[in-house]
Design a protein around this motif. Structure first.
Motif, PDB file in Angstrom:
ATOM      1  N   TRP A   3      69.223   0.255  42.408  1.00  0.00           N
ATOM      2  CA  TRP A   3      70.520   0.009  43.029  1.00  0.00           C
ATOM      3  C   TRP A   3      70.385  -0.774  44.327  1.00  0.00           C
ATOM      4  CZ3 TRP A   3      74.538   0.137  40.156  1.00  0.00           C
ATOM      5  CH2 TRP A   3      74.654   1.056  39.121  1.00  0.00           C
ATOM      6  N   ARG A  49      79.786   4.060  37.664  1.00  0.00           N
ATOM      7  CA  ARG A  49      78.880   3.929  38.822  1.00  0.00           C
ATOM      8  C   ARG A  49      79.107   2.613  39.545  1.00  0.00           C
ATOM      9  NH1 ARG A  49      76.894   3.300  42.936  1.00  0.00           N
ATOM     10  NH2 ARG A  49      74.777   3.760  43.609  1.00  0.00           N
ATOM     11  N   GLU A  52      81.880   2.443  42.077  1.00  0.00           N
ATOM     12  CA  GLU A  52      81.630   3.123  43.346  1.00  0.00           C
ATOM     13  C   GLU A  52      81.054   2.183  44.402  1.00  0.00           C
ATOM     14  OE1 GLU A  52      79.078   6.393  42.374  1.00  0.00           O
ATOM     15  OE2 GLU A  52      80.623   7.434  41.225  1.00  0.00           O
TER      16      GLU A  52
END
Length: 80
Positions: A3, A49, A52
């Protein structure tokens, strides 16, 4: 892809629909990237995800989902 290495999220659409897979999530970062089919197992969790991420543009997602042509839609870019 980690990420913290993610630099850009985009959606690639094709003109293969409605009978073929025509939406792909593309994650770009260092040192490369990957593409995930919208019908792949776990793709819903991936989208949740991605949403977000600070500054993720859901309006772009809506436009991409309505596309019937070959196109690229950038949903998110890491701030410099």
């Amino acid at each position: 892809m980690r990420w913290d290495a993610l630099q850009e999220v985009c959606i690639i659409t094709t003109d293969d629909g409605p009978y073929g897979d025509d939406v792909f999530w593309v994650l770009l970062g260092e040192p490369g990237g990957c593409a995930v089919s919208s019908i792949a197992e776990g793709s819903r969790e991936l989208v949740t995800r991605l949403q977000e991420l600070a500054g993720f543009d859901n309006e772009v997602v809506i436009r991409a989902m309505g596309s019937t042509s070959n196109a690229k839609f950038v949903c998110w870019k890491r701030s410099s």
